[in-house]
Design an enzyme around this catalytic site. Structure first.
Site, PDB file in Angstrom:
ATOM      1  N   GLY A  24       0.779  -1.237   0.000  1.00 13.61           N
ATOM      2  CA  GLY A  24       0.000   0.000   0.000  1.00 13.61           C
ATOM      3  C   GLY A  24       0.805   1.278   0.000  1.00 13.61           C
ATOM      4  O   GLY A  24       0.337   2.315   0.483  1.00 13.61           O
ATOM      5  N   ASN A  26       1.418   3.166  -2.573  1.00 17.14           N
ATOM      6  CA  ASN A  26       0.693   4.156  -3.384  1.00 17.14           C
ATOM      7  C   ASN A  26      -0.508   4.713  -2.641  1.00 17.14           C
ATOM      8  O   ASN A  26      -0.837   5.902  -2.765  1.00 17.14           O
ATOM      9  CB  ASN A  26       0.265   3.536  -4.711  1.00 17.14           C
ATOM     10  CG  ASN A  26       1.376   3.582  -5.743  1.00 17.14           C
ATOM     11  OD1 ASN A  26       1.698   4.641  -6.273  1.00 17.14           O
ATOM     12  ND2 ASN A  26       1.986   2.431  -6.002  1.00 17.14           N
ATOM     13  N   ARG A 103      -5.997  -8.649  -8.372  1.00 17.75           N
ATOM     14  CA  ARG A 103      -6.999  -9.527  -8.980  1.00 17.75           C
ATOM     15  C   ARG A 103      -7.475  -8.896 -10.279  1.00 17.75           C
ATOM     16  O   ARG A 103      -7.637  -7.671 -10.352  1.00 17.75           O
ATOM     17  CB  ARG A 103      -8.227  -9.710  -8.062  1.00 17.75           C
ATOM     18  CG  ARG A 103      -7.931 -10.226  -6.683  1.00 17.75           C
ATOM     19  CD  ARG A 103      -7.320 -11.596  -6.650  1.00 17.75           C
ATOM     20  NE  ARG A 103      -8.135 -12.610  -7.313  1.00 17.75           N
ATOM     21  CZ  ARG A 103      -7.700 -13.837  -7.589  1.00 17.75           C
ATOM     22  NH1 ARG A 103      -6.461 -14.197  -7.278  1.00 17.75           N
ATOM     23  NH2 ARG A 103      -8.484 -14.723  -8.180  1.00 17.75           N
ATOM     24  N   ASN A 119      -6.146   2.737 -12.318  1.00 14.19           N
ATOM     25  CA  ASN A 119      -5.098   1.817 -11.891  1.00 14.19           C
ATOM     26  C   ASN A 119      -3.754   2.465 -12.195  1.00 14.19           C
ATOM     27  O   ASN A 119      -3.646   3.301 -13.092  1.00 14.19           O
ATOM     28  CB  ASN A 119      -5.199   0.490 -12.649  1.00 14.19           C
ATOM     29  CG  ASN A 119      -4.164  -0.516 -12.204  1.00 14.19           C
ATOM     30  OD1 ASN A 119      -3.920  -0.666 -10.997  1.00 14.19           O
ATOM     31  ND2 ASN A 119      -3.529  -1.202 -13.134  1.00 14.19           N
ATOM     32  N   HIS A 121       0.079   1.214 -13.265  1.00  8.74           N
ATOM     33  CA  HIS A 121       0.820   0.040 -13.737  1.00  8.74           C
ATOM     34  C   HIS A 121       2.290   0.441 -13.874  1.00  8.74           C
ATOM     35  O   HIS A 121       2.592   1.505 -14.419  1.00  8.74           O
ATOM     36  CB  HIS A 121       0.258  -0.406 -15.090  1.00  8.74           C
ATOM     37  CG  HIS A 121       0.966  -1.594 -15.640  1.00  8.74           C
ATOM     38  ND1 HIS A 121       0.763  -2.869 -15.163  1.00  8.74           N
ATOM     39  CD2 HIS A 121       1.921  -1.703 -16.610  1.00  8.74           C
ATOM     40  CE1 HIS A 121       1.532  -3.720 -15.818  1.00  8.74           C
ATOM     41  NE2 HIS A 121       2.245  -3.040 -16.710  1.00  8.74           N
ATOM     42  N   GLU A 155     -10.138  -5.625 -20.009  1.00  6.82           N
ATOM     43  CA  GLU A 155      -8.910  -6.155 -20.597  1.00  6.82           C
ATOM     44  C   GLU A 155      -7.716  -5.654 -19.784  1.00  6.82           C
ATOM     45  O   GLU A 155      -7.538  -4.428 -19.620  1.00  6.82           O
ATOM     46  CB  GLU A 155      -8.788  -5.690 -22.056  1.00  6.82           C
ATOM     47  CG  GLU A 155      -7.896  -6.591 -22.856  1.00  6.82           C
ATOM     48  CD  GLU A 155      -7.904  -6.209 -24.339  1.00  6.82           C
ATOM     49  OE1 GLU A 155      -7.060  -6.714 -25.067  1.00  6.82           O
ATOM     50  OE2 GLU A 155      -8.750  -5.387 -24.741  1.00  6.82           O
ATOM     51  N   ASP A 157      -4.618  -4.150 -18.157  1.00  6.07           N
ATOM     52  CA  ASP A 157      -3.609  -3.132 -18.489  1.00  6.07           C
ATOM     53  C   ASP A 157      -3.844  -2.486 -19.859  1.00  6.07           C
ATOM     54  O   ASP A 157      -2.895  -2.147 -20.571  1.00  6.07           O
ATOM     55  CB  ASP A 157      -2.188  -3.736 -18.439  1.00  6.07           C
ATOM     56  CG  ASP A 157      -1.868  -4.324 -17.082  1.00  6.07           C
ATOM     57  OD1 ASP A 157      -2.436  -3.854 -16.087  1.00  6.07           O
ATOM     58  OD2 ASP A 157      -1.056  -5.263 -17.019  1.00  6.07           O
ATOM     59  N   THR A 184       9.148   5.646  -6.908  1.00  7.87           N
ATOM     60  CA  THR A 184       9.216   7.051  -6.482  1.00  7.87           C
ATOM     61  C   THR A 184       8.352   7.922  -7.385  1.00  7.87           C
ATOM     62  O   THR A 184       7.622   8.808  -6.917  1.00  7.87           O
ATOM     63  CB  THR A 184      10.682   7.539  -6.529  1.00  7.87           C
ATOM     64  OG1 THR A 184      11.443   6.717  -5.654  1.00  7.87           O
ATOM     65  CG2 THR A 184      10.808   8.986  -6.111  1.00  7.87           C
ATOM     66  N   GLU A 186       5.800   6.770  -9.208  1.00  7.64           N
ATOM     67  CA  GLU A 186       4.393   6.384  -8.991  1.00  7.64           C
ATOM     68  C   GLU A 186       3.781   7.241  -7.883  1.00  7.64           C
ATOM     69  O   GLU A 186       2.642   7.699  -7.988  1.00  7.64           O
ATOM     70  CB  GLU A 186       4.288   4.902  -8.599  1.00  7.64           C
ATOM     71  CG  GLU A 186       4.641   3.937  -9.700  1.00  7.64           C
ATOM     72  CD  GLU A 186       4.420   2.477  -9.292  1.00  7.64           C
ATOM     73  OE1 GLU A 186       3.478   2.194  -8.539  1.00  7.64           O
ATOM     74  OE2 GLU A 186       5.201   1.623  -9.738  1.00  7.64           O
TER      75      GLU A 186
END
Ligand code: GRF
Length: 230
Positions: A24, A26, A103, A119, A121, A155, A157, A184, A186
């Site tokens: 966690g 982020n 998930r 999200n 990535h 779908e 990413d 860093t 992110e």
């Protein structure tokens, strides 16, 4: 079709729900940015599929409601996602933030929350989808790597890209060193991108993000960030 993103009225606190599975960092960066900038937004709930996720402690110490739903207790992805939707829905999120949620989400869940679900990535999408992205980048021999904030679709990413941050790949990098430098970035990129969506400044329209220049509250937004030279 214009996605029905809920714009916050100027006196309204934007509601964020966080989904996480791990440490966690982020999520913590988001909490710290909200506190530091006094953005009118609030994490109203955290959902994890893992009771041991380290990130839950950041919520508990701040009194943020936490729910754990183990995917192992459900026979199918759809059943698990339906149980998650029953928790997330009543929290009435303006934006759902995936912060290391490990998930894959079903089409139904994405349809329900996808227009307002983000999200991060750890690669410059569309390169290096899936896992082990830093190793993938090293093996491909790229000289630039980074992270991407995107809308979540069924779908993996693949969703529309909102913002990216770029770091150089250095000659002596291994996957861990590269991962640390990307992480860093992110932590700088994700809170800024979340604020851009919660404020209504960035909106998803016809599968593309549009930056309308200003939102309901002031904050910095850059669709691309570059790491300073190390
Ligand atoms: C990050 O690398 C993020 O890009 C990816 O999962 C990791 C989560 O890390 N989606 P943390 O739990 O936020 O520290």
């Amino acid at each position: 079709m214009v996605a029905p993103l809920t714009p916050s009225a100027s006196d309204r606190i934007g509601r964020i729900v966080v989904l996480l599975s791990g440490r966690g960092s982020n999520f913590l960066a988001l909490l710290q940015a909200i506190e530091a900038h006094r953005w009118p937004m609030q994490v109203v709930g955290v959902l994890s599929n893992r009771g041991q996720a380290g990130g839950l402690a950041h919520a508990r110490t701040r009194g943020i409601p936490v729910q754990v739903i183990s995917h192992r207790d459900y026979p199918t992805r759809e059943a698990f996602d339906a149980a998650m939707a029953e928790v997330v829905g009543p929290w009435q999120p303006d934006v759902v933030v995936l912060a290391g949620f490990m998930r894959i989400l079903s089409a139904d869940f994405c349809q329900r929350f996808g227009h307002q679900m983000l999200n991060i990535h750890p690669s410059l999408l569309p390169s290096f989808k899936g896992l082990h992205t830093h190793q993938q980048a090293l093996e491909a021999g790229v000289t630039l790597h980074g992270c991407t904030v995107h809308a979540v679709t069924a779908e993996l990413d693949h969703g529309p890209i909102l913002a990216q941050a770029v770091v150089p790949v250095l000659p002596d990098d291994d996957a861990d060193r590269l991962a640390a430098r990307v992480l860093t970035m992110e932590h700088r990129l994700y809170p800024m991108a979340v604020a851009a969506v919660v404020s209504g400044r960035c909106r998803l329209d016809n599968g593309r993000w549009h930056d309308v220049g200003r939102g309901d509250f002031d904050h910095d937004f850059h669709a691309c960030l570059f790491a300073e030279n190390p």
